[in-house]
Design a protein around this motif. Sequence first.
Motif, PDB file in Angstrom:
ATOM      1  N   GLU A 132     -13.189  93.122  41.190  1.00 15.15           N
ATOM      2  CA  GLU A 132     -13.858  91.895  40.757  1.00 15.15           C
ATOM      3  C   GLU A 132     -13.262  90.743  41.541  1.00 15.15           C
ATOM      4  OE1 GLU A 132     -13.391  91.489  36.594  1.00 15.15           O
ATOM      5  OE2 GLU A 132     -14.528  93.306  36.087  1.00 15.15           O
ATOM      6  N   ASN A 133     -14.112  89.935  42.117  1.00 14.13           N
ATOM      7  CA  ASN A 133     -13.655  88.852  42.976  1.00 14.13           C
ATOM      8  C   ASN A 133     -14.058  87.513  42.375  1.00 14.13           C
ATOM      9  OD1 ASN A 133     -12.569  90.576  44.954  1.00 14.13           O
ATOM     10  ND2 ASN A 133     -14.605  90.909  45.838  1.00 14.13           N
ATOM     11  N   TYR A 134     -13.091  86.579  42.409  1.00 12.44           N
ATOM     12  CA  TYR A 134     -13.282  85.219  41.931  1.00 12.44           C
ATOM     13  C   TYR A 134     -12.763  84.262  43.008  1.00 12.44           C
ATOM     14  CZ  TYR A 134     -13.737  87.788  37.571  1.00 12.44           C
ATOM     15  OH  TYR A 134     -14.121  88.679  36.596  1.00 12.44           O
TER      16      TYR A 134
ATOM     17  N   PRO B  25     -11.871  83.090  50.078  1.00 14.80           N
ATOM     18  CA  PRO B  25     -11.970  84.266  50.954  1.00 14.80           C
ATOM     19  C   PRO B  25     -12.678  85.419  50.253  1.00 14.80           C
ATOM     20  CG  PRO B  25      -9.770  84.081  50.070  1.00 14.80           C
ATOM     21  CD  PRO B  25     -10.490  82.854  49.615  1.00 14.80           C
ATOM     22  N   LYS B  26     -13.198  86.311  51.050  1.00 12.13           N
ATOM     23  CA  LYS B  26     -13.821  87.528  50.554  1.00 12.13           C
ATOM     24  C   LYS B  26     -12.763  88.618  50.498  1.00 12.13           C
ATOM     25  CE  LYS B  26     -17.620  90.768  51.352  1.00 12.13           C
ATOM     26  NZ  LYS B  26     -18.746  91.137  52.241  1.00 12.13           N
TER      27      LYS B  26
ATOM     28  N   GLU C  79      -4.773  91.493  38.257  1.00 12.09           N
ATOM     29  CA  GLU C  79      -5.305  90.255  38.833  1.00 12.09           C
ATOM     30  C   GLU C  79      -4.301  89.688  39.820  1.00 12.09           C
ATOM     31  OE1 GLU C  79      -7.028  85.899  37.387  1.00 12.09           O
ATOM     32  OE2 GLU C  79      -6.536  87.453  35.944  1.00 12.09           O
ATOM     33  N   ILE C  80      -4.713  89.545  41.060  1.00 15.22           N
ATOM     34  CA  ILE C  80      -3.851  89.037  42.130  1.00 15.22           C
ATOM     35  C   ILE C  80      -4.348  87.642  42.505  1.00 15.22           C
ATOM     36  CG2 ILE C  80      -2.979  89.422  44.454  1.00 15.22           C
ATOM     37  CD1 ILE C  80      -2.096  91.517  42.413  1.00 15.22           C
ATOM     38  N   PRO C  81      -3.510  86.602  42.313  1.00 16.52           N
ATOM     39  CA  PRO C  81      -3.930  85.255  42.713  1.00 16.52           C
ATOM     40  C   PRO C  81      -4.073  85.186  44.238  1.00 16.52           C
ATOM     41  CG  PRO C  81      -2.098  85.152  41.170  1.00 16.52           C
ATOM     42  CD  PRO C  81      -2.211  86.584  41.603  1.00 16.52           C
ATOM     43  N   ILE C  82      -5.149  84.565  44.664  1.00 15.91           N
ATOM     44  CA  ILE C  82      -5.377  84.347  46.088  1.00 15.91           C
ATOM     45  C   ILE C  82      -5.752  82.891  46.288  1.00 15.91           C
ATOM     46  CG2 ILE C  82      -6.098  86.725  46.495  1.00 15.91           C
ATOM     47  CD1 ILE C  82      -9.006  85.762  46.469  1.00 15.91           C
ATOM     48  N   SER C  83      -5.630  82.455  47.482  1.00 18.29           N
ATOM     49  CA  SER C  83      -5.996  81.087  47.820  1.00 18.29           C
ATOM     50  C   SER C  83      -6.648  81.100  49.190  1.00 18.29           C
ATOM     51  CB  SER C  83      -4.774  80.166  47.801  1.00 18.29           C
ATOM     52  OG  SER C  83      -3.811  80.592  48.748  1.00 18.29           O
ATOM     53  N   GLY C  84      -7.350  80.056  49.450  1.00 19.07           N
ATOM     54  CA  GLY C  84      -8.050  79.924  50.712  1.00 19.07           C
ATOM     55  C   GLY C  84      -9.293  79.095  50.532  1.00 19.07           C
ATOM     56  N   GLU C  85      -9.643  78.379  51.525  1.00 20.36           N
ATOM     57  CA  GLU C  85     -10.831  77.543  51.471  1.00 20.36           C
ATOM     58  C   GLU C  85     -11.590  77.690  52.789  1.00 20.36           C
ATOM     59  OE1 GLU C  85     -13.662  75.301  49.837  1.00 20.36           O
ATOM     60  OE2 GLU C  85     -11.857  76.057  48.830  1.00 20.36           O
TER      61      GLU C  85
END
Length: 1166
Positions: free
Chosen positions: A619-621, A598-599, A589-595
């Motif tokens: 799997e995308n969250y 992001p895809k 699981e890699i934390p990502i951020s963006g508003e």
Amino acid sequence: MPEPTKKEENEVLAPAPAPPPEEPNKEKEAGTAPVKEPNKEKEAGTAPAKEPNKEKEAGTSPGKDEEDASPPGGLPPEWSIGESPVGEEQDKQNANSQLSILFVEKPQGGTVKVGENITFIAKVKAEDLLRKPTVKWFKGKWMDLASKAGKHLQLKETFERHSRVYTFEMQIIKAKENYAGNYRCEVTYKDKFDSCSFDLEVLESTGTTPNIDIRSAFKRSGEGQDDAGELDFSGLLKRREVKPQEEQPEVDVWELLKNAKPSEYEKIAFQYGITDLRGMLRRLKRMRRVEKKSAAFARILDPAYQVDKGGRVRFVVELADPKLEVKWYKNGQEIRPSTKYIFEHKGCERIMFINNCVLTDDSEYYVTAGDEKCSTELFVREPPVMVTKQLEDTKAYCGERVELECEVSEDDANVKWFKNGEEIIPGPKSRYHIRVEGKKHILIIDGATKADSAEYSVMTTGGQSSAKLSVDLKPLKILTPLTDQTVNLGKEICLKCEVSENITGKWTKNGLPVQETDHVKIVHKGRIHKLVIANALVEDEGDYVFTPDDYSVTLPAKVHVVDPPKINLDGLDADNTVTVIAGNKLRLEIPISGEPPPKALWSRADKAIMEGSGRIRSENYPDSTTLVIDIAEKDDSGVYHINLKNEAGEAHASIKIKVVDIPDPPVAPNVTDVGDDWCIMTWDPPLYDGGSPILGYFIERKKKQSSRWMRLNFDLCKETIFEPKKMIEGVAYEVRIFAVNAVGISKPSMPSKPFVPLAVTSPPTLLTVDSVTDTTVTMKWRPPDQIGAAGLDGYVLEYCFEGTDDWIPANTELIEKTKFTITGLPTDSRIYVRVKAVNAAGASEPKYYSQPILVKEIIEAPKIRIPRHLKQTYIRRVGEAINLVIPFQGKPRPELIWTKDGAPIDKNQINIRNSETDTIVFIRKAERSHSGKYDLQVKVEKFVETASIDIRVIDRPGPPQLVKIEDVWGENVALSWTPPRDDGNTAITGYTIQKADKKSMEWFTVIEHYHRTSATITELVIGNEYYFRVFAENMCGLSEDATMTKESAVIAKDGKIYKNPVYEDFDFTEAPMFTQPLVNTYAVAGYNATLNCSVRGNPKPKITWMKNKVVIKDDPRYRMFSNQGVCTLEIRKPSPYDGGTYCCKAVNDLGTVEIECKLEVKVVAQ
């Protein structure tokens, strides 16, 4: 004389008890003033310095005034006006000083100004109480205040769980003068009771007091009004549509009380509507004068004087001695002559005039003459104030300043304003302000709102006026609307709008109110409204709406917060490598951020990894992206790429995934050497190390026939060779290997070939020369003392000629016997001999013969060794086998000759087998013809040895030759017979005699093992005819046949007639009878119960069961059994209803019998 009146401010107040130390501010907020304010005393015209004297003059001190004076009209001392009697005060003080049963804090008396609030607090400890105690508040002796709770009185109760204390509060809101008096708080809990009394004193507000009827101050307000039922002095000023009352003649209540008996006080108070009798008596006490002769005054001042405002009043005293100096005082300050105060002397009279009386002259006055003084009170009555200019109806807009103006007949008159009948009390924080300009009174409303639309009225002591105020909203225009915004994360969001009016409004986000915080600032400056968010967050995105108060207009705006995508790889190694064990599930699981979120797209070697249900998937969250490998394999190692994209930008990252696994199992080990309890084993490393270096090996072994492996080393073996030890000799073992790397332990290798730890035996023992011939030597020996687990496979015999060291094996193959003949030896040679024991471990140490052996034959005379059991006649039965072994000695090998009864043995019937040491005679199935004498002759050259053996083969005998009946007499028969011809080759041991009745011919043995050839048979039955037979018997048994008598023997009756006995038939009939009765039984509800009894009778009786004399029939709850006279009644799952008396009834032709028992069904408590 006018009716005396007096202002409440002039009453001398006892200082209120100090508030509890833990709540110093509460009473201050509630309006409790423990000490009278100095300003009020000044306004009331009372000098603080002289107050002790005033108390003494007013009669509050229980000293001299109590002793010398009595109430007007002959009131007893216990009716002292205005204060509690000395005894009552002392009892209350003693009661309050006692240890409280329930109270931990009692309510304390206090003082409050008119219009202010005050709170009384009582606390009850709840440690020993199981439920909340009951608390009641009373005014006076009987008035329960629970029914009076409303806008002026509130009762409140709370419970503090940590300290377990109940707090009860009584709050008086906007106190009025008639609220003064004695109060009581009572608390009850079961049989416990506690109470506490306290006083409330209400002080009038500063200002002038109109000239009012004293009874109006103590009456209830008019029925049907808003404040009906309240003790309200302000009701005197409320002239709102009061129903006209019939004029009644004015009655001086003071005079009535003065002249009445104390027992009539309550009747007078009820008749004239006086509810505060205690306060009335307090005033009466202060106005009373001591009716006693004075040495200084011949006539004293009247108790009270009354004058209209602007009028003139005259005080007159008459001195007993005109020479005494007279001084006049007002509220303790000496009065000097002036144009207002005029003094006259007329003989013994001393007169003081007060001109142009004003409200400030309403006070207490006294005059001194020598050491004596007398006092009075002056009441200044103000004329009613009229409204000269009425209020006018007004219209205004919200936010405007509104002024309602009226004029009254006098300057600075006391005027009260009302809104919809509720009095308006201005204050520093109120939007209502009152401005007085002479006779003009103006009500100012700052920033009018729609809530201010009402009917406003003004009241004076002589009139009133009302007008309606209508407040409407101004038309609202939107000068600057809100605009939609798209803001980067962390930047400022500023929503701004401008409307045409300076009004307040509310901000909402997604339909929920927006509260101002450190993060969100709401700004309102005039007509401009702002919503400022300094640091935009994702949560700040939404639909914002500004709604002006009181308007239906809304100003919407959408805020969209965006943020470029970012990939957070802080949790990985410096080279972004992730190691996973093969076969495990990898969830990276890699934390990502963006508003907006992001895809994410995962790829490997330019091949996209799609979302779905594959083994390798993504799997995308919104806040993370996950790479999932369900069962990691070796081929999954490699570089994986992450690509993020949203409308604010893109982001890329690479992650290296390394799949490690346990190593492959090594190949099967080889056992290169074996000892008695050890072995040497070697192996090769595994072909695949699992992606991690081999750290070492674990070795296990087990017995071949077992399934339990045992580890041999707990520290890793770094080499590929190992020596297992401490094995059991002779047991087959197998060994296997485990390879170990950083991931774990491999699967075991294939087991090695079975091996057995073995040791050679000890040398054979007792090596001796058995025989020697011209060309052979025969040696014999004993087995080794210690053979070992490997056993003994055989022996190797070696020899060498004297003078040489070449050992020659005598046998080419292993021999198992401990005797061997060495052949092919030259005659007269000498040889050395040794023997070795051989097993799987090898050959043992040799056993040497101690001296050389000469190869030359030695003659030994023959000798036969007859076994002991053959030295007597050897007996066998026909059909049995005969096997005789006769050992012998002699060298060289002797010659053997067998004969039977002097003739050669027929070898077709008898088998003879000879060896070097014994001879065997074998007959498979013996017959009687094999009986006889057998002779053995052993011959060695000229030496001869003989021996003999007797063999007898026996069989069953034949029958006797002849059986005769010698005589018959009475019940006896005499028999005789001759022995059989064939005795079976052995002696006859006895005879067996049998008889048979001629009618049945069934044979019965009469005598057994009889040795003679004649016998007498007795106890025969008279009238029967018998035959007899005889069997011969030897050691093999009875003869196969028997010899029977040819004639029969008749047992005559000899003239006797036999009569058969006569037997009468037995009567088996019997009346019913219980052999086992019923017994009283206890049963448990829900469990089957049985009742048992036993009965007998012939004919078989009929059984009937009854309960409480009622026959049990066709009831499925009962089952009835009867077996062999045992009667059973089964009651299925009985209930208490099934209890009672049960009866079993048995009936047959001969009678009836009953038996009873009681059944009790008990219910087991759950």
